[in-house]
Design an enzyme around this catalytic site. Sequence first.
Site, PDB file in Angstrom:
ATOM      1  N   LYS A 237      22.480  16.652  75.077  1.00 35.95           N
ATOM      2  CA  LYS A 237      23.850  16.146  75.235  1.00 35.95           C
ATOM      3  C   LYS A 237      24.582  16.392  73.932  1.00 35.95           C
ATOM      4  O   LYS A 237      23.975  16.384  72.860  1.00 35.95           O
ATOM      5  CB  LYS A 237      23.852  14.645  75.547  1.00 35.95           C
ATOM      6  CG  LYS A 237      25.109  14.168  76.218  1.00 35.95           C
ATOM      7  CD  LYS A 237      25.095  14.488  77.695  1.00 35.95           C
ATOM      8  CE  LYS A 237      26.382  14.107  78.380  1.00 35.95           C
ATOM      9  NZ  LYS A 237      26.266  14.251  79.836  1.00 35.95           N
TER      10      LYS A 237
ATOM     11  N   THR B  97      29.317  17.127  91.405  1.00 35.67           N
ATOM     12  CA  THR B  97      28.766  15.798  91.087  1.00 35.67           C
ATOM     13  C   THR B  97      29.222  14.786  92.135  1.00 35.67           C
ATOM     14  O   THR B  97      28.418  13.981  92.630  1.00 35.67           O
ATOM     15  CB  THR B  97      29.177  15.364  89.664  1.00 35.67           C
ATOM     16  OG1 THR B  97      28.862  16.426  88.768  1.00 35.67           O
ATOM     17  CG2 THR B  97      28.433  14.121  89.231  1.00 35.67           C
TER      18      THR B  97
ATOM     19  N   SER C  47      25.263  23.444  88.287  1.00 33.40           N
ATOM     20  CA  SER C  47      25.267  24.133  86.985  1.00 33.40           C
ATOM     21  C   SER C  47      24.098  25.117  86.927  1.00 33.40           C
ATOM     22  O   SER C  47      24.238  26.240  86.437  1.00 33.40           O
ATOM     23  CB  SER C  47      25.120  23.129  85.841  1.00 33.40           C
ATOM     24  OG  SER C  47      26.381  22.652  85.443  1.00 33.40           O
TER      25      SER C  47
ATOM     26  N   LYS D 108      16.970  13.577  84.420  1.00 34.14           N
ATOM     27  CA  LYS D 108      17.814  14.002  85.553  1.00 34.14           C
ATOM     28  C   LYS D 108      17.417  15.402  86.032  1.00 34.14           C
ATOM     29  O   LYS D 108      17.288  15.651  87.230  1.00 34.14           O
ATOM     30  CB  LYS D 108      19.286  13.999  85.120  1.00 34.14           C
ATOM     31  CG  LYS D 108      20.259  14.127  86.263  1.00 34.14           C
ATOM     32  CD  LYS D 108      21.688  14.202  85.767  1.00 34.14           C
ATOM     33  CE  LYS D 108      22.105  12.938  85.034  1.00 34.14           C
ATOM     34  NZ  LYS D 108      23.526  12.983  84.629  1.00 34.14           N
TER      35      LYS D 108
ATOM     36  N   LYS E 119      19.632  21.257  78.749  1.00 30.88           N
ATOM     37  CA  LYS E 119      20.882  21.296  79.519  1.00 30.88           C
ATOM     38  C   LYS E 119      21.573  19.957  79.370  1.00 30.88           C
ATOM     39  O   LYS E 119      20.932  18.903  79.487  1.00 30.88           O
ATOM     40  CB  LYS E 119      20.519  21.532  80.999  1.00 30.88           C
ATOM     41  CG  LYS E 119      21.700  21.795  81.875  1.00 30.88           C
ATOM     42  CD  LYS E 119      22.044  23.276  81.898  1.00 30.88           C
ATOM     43  CE  LYS E 119      23.373  23.552  82.560  1.00 30.88           C
ATOM     44  NZ  LYS E 119      24.545  23.197  81.737  1.00 30.88           N
TER      45      LYS E 119
ATOM     46  N   ASN F 213      36.706  13.630  87.379  1.00 29.17           N
ATOM     47  CA  ASN F 213      35.936  14.649  88.088  1.00 29.17           C
ATOM     48  C   ASN F 213      34.988  14.016  89.100  1.00 29.17           C
ATOM     49  O   ASN F 213      34.988  14.378  90.281  1.00 29.17           O
ATOM     50  CB  ASN F 213      35.186  15.522  87.083  1.00 29.17           C
ATOM     51  CG  ASN F 213      34.335  16.562  87.784  1.00 29.17           C
ATOM     52  OD1 ASN F 213      33.264  16.257  88.273  1.00 29.17           O
ATOM     53  ND2 ASN F 213      34.825  17.782  87.878  1.00 29.17           N
TER      54      ASN F 213
HETATM   55  P1  NAD Z   1      36.522  12.288  83.585  1.00 31.71           P
HETATM   56  O1  NAD Z   1      36.986  12.288  82.175  1.00 31.71           O
HETATM   57  O2  NAD Z   1      36.872  13.431  84.477  1.00 31.71           O
HETATM   58  O3  NAD Z   1      37.022  10.960  84.345  1.00 31.71           O
HETATM   59  C1  NAD Z   1      36.778   9.681  83.843  1.00 31.71           C
HETATM   60  C2  NAD Z   1      37.524   8.694  84.731  1.00 31.71           C
HETATM   61  O4  NAD Z   1      37.223   7.385  84.276  1.00 31.71           O
HETATM   62  C3  NAD Z   1      39.044   8.849  84.673  1.00 31.71           C
HETATM   63  O5  NAD Z   1      39.592   8.669  85.958  1.00 31.71           O
HETATM   64  C4  NAD Z   1      39.459   7.714  83.764  1.00 31.71           C
HETATM   65  O6  NAD Z   1      40.777   7.273  84.003  1.00 31.71           O
HETATM   66  C5  NAD Z   1      38.451   6.672  84.175  1.00 31.71           C
HETATM   67  N1  NAD Z   1      38.359   5.586  83.207  1.00 31.71           N
HETATM   68  C6  NAD Z   1      38.335   5.661  81.860  1.00 31.71           C
HETATM   69  N2  NAD Z   1      38.320   4.433  81.339  1.00 31.71           N
HETATM   70  C7  NAD Z   1      38.346   3.574  82.372  1.00 31.71           C
HETATM   71  C8  NAD Z   1      38.364   2.166  82.484  1.00 31.71           C
HETATM   72  N3  NAD Z   1      38.353   1.403  81.394  1.00 31.71           N
HETATM   73  N4  NAD Z   1      38.378   1.623  83.730  1.00 31.71           N
HETATM   74  C9  NAD Z   1      38.390   2.390  84.834  1.00 31.71           C
HETATM   75  N5  NAD Z   1      38.392   3.731  84.792  1.00 31.71           N
HETATM   76  C10 NAD Z   1      38.358   4.307  83.572  1.00 31.71           C
HETATM   77  O7  NAD Z   1      34.947  12.083  83.500  1.00 31.71           O
HETATM   78  P2  NAD Z   1      33.860  12.456  84.601  1.00 31.71           P
HETATM   79  O8  NAD Z   1      33.393  13.838  84.331  1.00 31.71           O
HETATM   80  O9  NAD Z   1      34.350  12.076  85.943  1.00 31.71           O
HETATM   81  O10 NAD Z   1      32.664  11.488  84.149  1.00 31.71           O
HETATM   82  C11 NAD Z   1      32.581  10.143  84.584  1.00 31.71           C
HETATM   83  C12 NAD Z   1      31.147   9.687  84.386  1.00 31.71           C
HETATM   84  O11 NAD Z   1      30.290  10.530  85.145  1.00 31.71           O
HETATM   85  C13 NAD Z   1      30.614   9.738  82.967  1.00 31.71           C
HETATM   86  O12 NAD Z   1      29.692   8.698  82.797  1.00 31.71           O
HETATM   87  C14 NAD Z   1      29.889  11.073  82.917  1.00 31.71           C
HETATM   88  O13 NAD Z   1      28.885  11.106  81.922  1.00 31.71           O
HETATM   89  C15 NAD Z   1      29.295  11.085  84.298  1.00 31.71           C
HETATM   90  N6  NAD Z   1      28.898  12.399  84.807  1.00 31.71           N
HETATM   91  C16 NAD Z   1      29.802  13.413  84.914  1.00 31.71           C
HETATM   92  C17 NAD Z   1      29.384  14.627  85.449  1.00 31.71           C
HETATM   93  C18 NAD Z   1      30.334  15.754  85.677  1.00 31.71           C
HETATM   94  O14 NAD Z   1      29.919  16.775  86.271  1.00 31.71           O
HETATM   95  N7  NAD Z   1      31.590  15.652  85.275  1.00 31.71           N
HETATM   96  C19 NAD Z   1      28.047  14.823  85.833  1.00 31.71           C
HETATM   97  C20 NAD Z   1      27.154  13.743  85.719  1.00 31.71           C
HETATM   98  C21 NAD Z   1      27.606  12.536  85.210  1.00 31.71           C
END
Ligand code: NAD
Length: 440
Positions: A130, A214, A374, A118, A94, A245
């Site tokens: 991944k 999340t 999920s 995780k 996953k 997100n």
């Molecule tokens: P996303 O694409 O929805 O959002 C990313 C955010 O980070 C945006 O607001 C963007 O503007 C911001 N960002 C990008 N560059 C930046 C910078 N230089 N400075 C400050 N902000 C910046 O992504 P997401 O899904 O929210 O994922 C964010 C993190 O969480 C990642 O590390 C991802 O692997 C992790 N994650 C996501 C999920 C999920 O369900 N979406 C689950 C577990 C972990």
Amino acid sequence: MCSDSLRTKEPNIKLMTTKTNSTTVENHDSMFDSVLARLDVAAKIYGLSDDVTSILRNPQKQVKVSIPVMMDDGKLQVFEGFRTIHSTVLGPSKGGIRYAMDVCDDEVKALSAWMTFKCAVANLPYGGAKGGIKCDPRKMSVGELERLTKAYTVAMADVFGPQTDIPAPDMGTSGREMAWLVDAYNKVHRGNFPGVTTGKPVGLGGSLGRDAATGRGVMVATLSALDKMKLQKNEVTCAVQGFGNVGSHAARFLFEQGLKICAIGDHTATLWNEKGIDIKAALDYAKANGNVLKGFTGGVEIKPAELLTANVDVLVPAALQNVITEEIANNIKAKLIVEGANGPTTAEADHILNEKGIIVVPDILANGGGVTVSYFEWVQNNQGYYWSEDEVNAKHDASMKAAFESVWNNGQQYKTTMRIGAYITALKKVELGIKARGNY
Ligand code: NAD
């Protein structure tokens, strides 16, 4: 990325034990090496056998594909696509699919290993994987993204599968891409397979509560940690990096719980308000303005790094990896860090945070709410029966609280940090699976 040592000592929390385990790791430049460094520390403290350690040090399968896509201007562009399956010991693998320019072998490998740990921490019957495509989704049209996603899915049609390898959204992808993925997968395999991916739109096999899960998990983990630290939620201040997100939902849930969110930021703007930012207004603004914070007037603009070192009690990095470096760690004022993002803290910074007595709720626990829901989505797809949002949220919260307790208890039992406690929690489960299955 470099790290010279990861050592544990007594954090400034009465509940922590008085003497903690200490182990040194070597310098590492790659993200995967940094995962291995932490794995090795946990394996040593826990006493994992060399055989099991060596299995976990090597991903099970790595697939790389070239994806030719016709762009809107009539020119063909070839993209690189990746999928790494780290482990299927505890079940189908996953893990999300990331669209970003820095996607590479090393990053996907590291993130796949984190998914194994995780899922085990969250007590899910899954292994870890991944995937990603090296691209800049912000510079692509919707049509280009759809063709890219479908071509990637066709190229990975023998890798993905509802009982083998199940993707989900990650940075740069969302329910929209997952719907395209299901569509392409169904066409290749001539059937209806909603369980081939999670994070789908509701109505297309998606689960209520998945989108915010999340961020909701980050909130549950934060409240659990505040409880251990004997801090009242309505008396603490907080900064959240990232407003996508994870960050936007985390900020909203924490705001609703009564925490004062003094700083928020994304790639377009970083804002500070000592009196607290109205997160509902920020969400409305972002929604109406292309999902960015640029131009929002609910706080004064500060430099991006100032958010990480702001004078707050709780820091939630929820955007990028490796943002909490040694230099930043030295200047962090927060007492608690809850890692919404994957890998926001370097191993070297970990050591400094530990020395400063800062509690870090590690990514493999803190952002596990997404994969937990999920899993619920996949269960609902398999059942063909869908649950109410309240039911999903109640199951999610119970699962996150249980995961937090087992990580906390392992940290206490092995006299180590929550990060290594989380690894140990995972290693115990994966070890059991590897031993029970036996070898050839
Ligand atoms: P996303 O694409 O929805 O959002 C990313 C955010 O980070 C945006 O607001 C963007 O503007 C911001 N960002 C990008 N560059 C930046 C910078 N230089 N400075 C400050 N902000 C910046 O992504 P997401 O899904 O929210 O994922 C964010 C993190 O969480 C990642 O590390 C991802 O692997 C992790 N994650 C996501 C999920 C999920 O369900 N979406 C689950 C577990 C972990």
